[in-house]
Write an enzyme that holds these catalytic residues in place. Structure first.
Site, PDB file in Angstrom:
ATOM      1  N   LYS A  80       0.987  -1.232  -0.046  1.00  0.00           N
ATOM      2  CA  LYS A  80       0.011   0.213  -0.030  1.00  0.00           C
ATOM      3  C   LYS A  80       0.941   1.291   0.035  1.00  0.00           C
ATOM      4  O   LYS A  80       1.956   1.084   0.295  1.00  0.00           O
ATOM      5  CB  LYS A  80      -0.900  -0.102   1.060  1.00  0.00           C
ATOM      6  CG  LYS A  80      -2.060   0.917   1.271  1.00  0.00           C
ATOM      7  CD  LYS A  80      -3.359   0.053   0.764  1.00  0.00           C
ATOM      8  CE  LYS A  80      -4.614   0.698   0.454  1.00  0.00           C
ATOM      9  NZ  LYS A  80      -5.816   0.232  -0.015  1.00  0.00           N
ATOM     10  N   GLY A 182     -25.821   1.994   3.004  1.00  0.00           N
ATOM     11  CA  GLY A 182     -25.033   2.610   2.259  1.00  0.00           C
ATOM     12  C   GLY A 182     -25.069   2.327   0.790  1.00  0.00           C
ATOM     13  O   GLY A 182     -25.065   1.216   0.354  1.00  0.00           O
TER      14      GLY A 182
HETATM   15  P1  NAD Z   1     -18.999   5.095  -1.657  1.00  0.00           P
HETATM   16  O1  NAD Z   1     -18.257   6.197  -0.974  1.00  0.00           O
HETATM   17  O2  NAD Z   1     -19.290   5.079  -3.138  1.00  0.00           O
HETATM   18  O3  NAD Z   1     -20.535   4.736  -0.775  1.00  0.00           O
HETATM   19  C1  NAD Z   1     -20.353   4.936   0.541  1.00  0.00           C
HETATM   20  C2  NAD Z   1     -21.887   5.294   0.691  1.00  0.00           C
HETATM   21  O4  NAD Z   1     -22.362   5.166   2.124  1.00  0.00           O
HETATM   22  C3  NAD Z   1     -22.126   6.667   0.479  1.00  0.00           C
HETATM   23  O5  NAD Z   1     -23.531   6.696  -0.387  1.00  0.00           O
HETATM   24  C4  NAD Z   1     -22.524   7.236   1.671  1.00  0.00           C
HETATM   25  O6  NAD Z   1     -23.537   8.397   1.625  1.00  0.00           O
HETATM   26  C5  NAD Z   1     -23.048   6.223   2.520  1.00  0.00           C
HETATM   27  N1  NAD Z   1     -22.731   6.115   4.001  1.00  0.00           N
HETATM   28  C6  NAD Z   1     -21.850   7.067   4.852  1.00  0.00           C
HETATM   29  N2  NAD Z   1     -21.983   6.743   6.095  1.00  0.00           N
HETATM   30  C7  NAD Z   1     -23.362   6.321   6.253  1.00  0.00           C
HETATM   31  C8  NAD Z   1     -24.134   5.905   7.293  1.00  0.00           C
HETATM   32  N3  NAD Z   1     -24.007   6.106   8.607  1.00  0.00           N
HETATM   33  N4  NAD Z   1     -25.392   5.152   6.949  1.00  0.00           N
HETATM   34  C9  NAD Z   1     -25.674   4.972   5.623  1.00  0.00           C
HETATM   35  N5  NAD Z   1     -25.032   5.392   4.663  1.00  0.00           N
HETATM   36  C10 NAD Z   1     -23.758   5.938   4.997  1.00  0.00           C
HETATM   37  O7  NAD Z   1     -18.078   3.998  -1.437  1.00  0.00           O
HETATM   38  P2  NAD Z   1     -18.044   2.446  -2.048  1.00  0.00           P
HETATM   39  O8  NAD Z   1     -16.989   2.427  -3.231  1.00  0.00           O
HETATM   40  O9  NAD Z   1     -19.420   2.116  -2.562  1.00  0.00           O
HETATM   41  O10 NAD Z   1     -17.525   1.390  -0.897  1.00  0.00           O
HETATM   42  C11 NAD Z   1     -18.395   0.953   0.102  1.00  0.00           C
HETATM   43  C12 NAD Z   1     -17.410   0.442   1.041  1.00  0.00           C
HETATM   44  O11 NAD Z   1     -16.920  -0.797   0.423  1.00  0.00           O
HETATM   45  C13 NAD Z   1     -16.475   1.150   1.923  1.00  0.00           C
HETATM   46  O12 NAD Z   1     -16.210   0.753   3.121  1.00  0.00           O
HETATM   47  C14 NAD Z   1     -15.430   0.868   1.095  1.00  0.00           C
HETATM   48  O13 NAD Z   1     -13.892   0.948   1.598  1.00  0.00           O
HETATM   49  C15 NAD Z   1     -15.616  -0.814   0.791  1.00  0.00           C
HETATM   50  N6  NAD Z   1     -14.913  -1.268  -0.459  1.00  0.00           N
HETATM   51  C16 NAD Z   1     -15.128  -0.734  -1.483  1.00  0.00           C
HETATM   52  C17 NAD Z   1     -14.561  -1.259  -2.670  1.00  0.00           C
HETATM   53  C18 NAD Z   1     -14.804  -0.815  -3.972  1.00  0.00           C
HETATM   54  O14 NAD Z   1     -14.510  -1.487  -5.181  1.00  0.00           O
HETATM   55  N7  NAD Z   1     -15.471   0.361  -4.185  1.00  0.00           N
HETATM   56  C19 NAD Z   1     -13.737  -2.376  -2.441  1.00  0.00           C
HETATM   57  C20 NAD Z   1     -13.461  -3.016  -1.446  1.00  0.00           C
HETATM   58  C21 NAD Z   1     -14.163  -2.467  -0.230  1.00  0.00           C
END
Ligand code: NAD
Length: 348
Positions: A80, A182
């Protein structure tokens, strides 16, 4: 400043501190383990409050990538990088070209990709200086948009169905109630798949537009952000924040399965054991959210999306092995996942 004695150091092979005074770049590149192949992991740009905080974060995240790639059956190790700075005000193309030179100096032991605070344009700048970069979309495959989120969602969907099969004896989602916390990039795509499979959705997001879209497109039931974790549902799919399983929440969670994309869902390892005691089946987050890293790898190798998807489907067999071992040995699924990963990457 502690590096070797940081709790997340855990035998890191290499930690590189690099700077470029002209562009203001200050970066730390951490290579945790390369037993299975070159380390791959995102570059996070964040205004860390202290250098110690940046060191701890990069070590923690890099170690996590070793475990994730090992359980995803990828020929990759864990690494990382972090750039200390505010991505909204301090980012420049020149800084990312300097980052590319820093990555180049690690000589292919670290492959960089996107993470929080970095984007495809930043990766293009890095790619002008080094070939050790992932997630660059050459545009040849129309099924590939450059966004790994739909692939992450697909892996979560596979893992969630496997959890249902383990708990219910079949993987039919029709009529099951899934609470999705989310509705961002991953949560939305997961809802698409769950809806197509006949699940009933209960959803929550801080962003009301995202909630309204899920109501319109999937007939989802909206619920407040304070209630989503505790709603009466068969499955809870956390797709927003880490740390949602903790001393305050466990007793109130009504779902019997937790399977979602959010990283670090357990506030501490002991919460995995508490879930087991409560009879809640937990699909370890880093096992089922590995679809994105699988796609970054296949994209870099120039292999088609169909192969990415086939590889992601292996998540089902891995998570099943974890559930079976955990049940046989009366251990938490998180604990078993870590030991299985260590067997695969040969932790010494
Ligand atoms: P994102 O930022 O697109 O979406 C996160 C969503 O959660 C947002 O719409 C936000 O408004 C909402 N949110 C934040 N706090 C909240 C709460 N208290 N209650 C309800 N909703 C809330 O992120 P993402 O890319 O969709 O990723 C989501 C999760 O998955 C993260 O934890 C990320 O680390 C993990 N993740 C993502 C990927 C990827 O490919 N994008 C890969 C591995 C892990």
């Amino acid at each position: 400043m502690n590096v070797f004695s940081d709790p997340a150091f855990d035998g890191h092979e290499q930690v590189v501190f690099a700077s470029d005074p002209v562009t203001g770049l200050k970066t730390i590149i951490a290579v945790h383990n390369t037993n299975l192949g070159p380390s791959l992991g995102g570059c996070r740009m964040w205004p860390y409050a202290s250098e110690q905080e940046a060191i701890h974060d990069v070590l923690r995240l890099s170690r996590g990538m070793t475990y994730k790639s090992a359980l995803a059956n990828l020929p990759l190790g864990g690494g990382k990088s972090v750039i200390i700075g505010d991505p909204r005000s301090q980012k420049t193309p020149e800084m990312f070209r300097a980052m590319g030179r820093a990555v180049e100096q690690v000589g292919g032991r670290y492959i960089v990709a996107e993470d929080v605070g970095t984007n495809p344009a930043d990766m293009e700048q890095i790619a002008s200086q080094t070939k050790h970069v992932g997630g660059i979309n050459d545009g040849k495959d129309p099924a590939r948009t450059g966004d790994p989120s739909p692939f992450t969602a697909y892996g979560v969907f596979i893992g969630l169905k496997e959890a249902v099969r383990f708990k219910n004896g079949h993987e039919d989602l029709a009529g099951l109630r899934v609470a999705v916390q989310g509705l961002g990039n991953v949560g939305y795509h997961l809802c698409l798949m769950l809806h197509a499979a006949g699940a009933r959705l209960v959803v929550s997001d801080l962003n009301t537009d995202s909630v309204n879209r899920a109501v319109d497109e999937f007939g989802a039931t909206p619920i407040s952000v304070d209630e989503i974790l505790y709603v009466d549902a068969d499955i809870l799919a956390p797709c927003a924040l880490g740390g949602i399983v903790n001393d305050r929440s466990i007793d109130k969670i009504r779902a019997r399965i937790i399977a979602g994309a959010a990283n670090n869902q357990l506030e501490a390892d002991r919460h995995g054991e508490m879930l087991r005691e409560a009879g809640i089946l937990y699909a370890p987050d880093y096992v089922i959210n590995a679809g994105g890293v699988v796609e970054v790898y296949y994209c870099r190798e120039g292999r088609p999306v169909s192969e990415t998807n086939r590889h992601i489907e292996d998540i089902g067999a891995t998570v099943r092995e974890i559930f079976e071992r955990a049940s046989r040995q009366n251990l938490s699924t998180g604990f078993v996942a870590d030991r299985l990963a260590e067997e695969r990457f040969g932790k010494r």
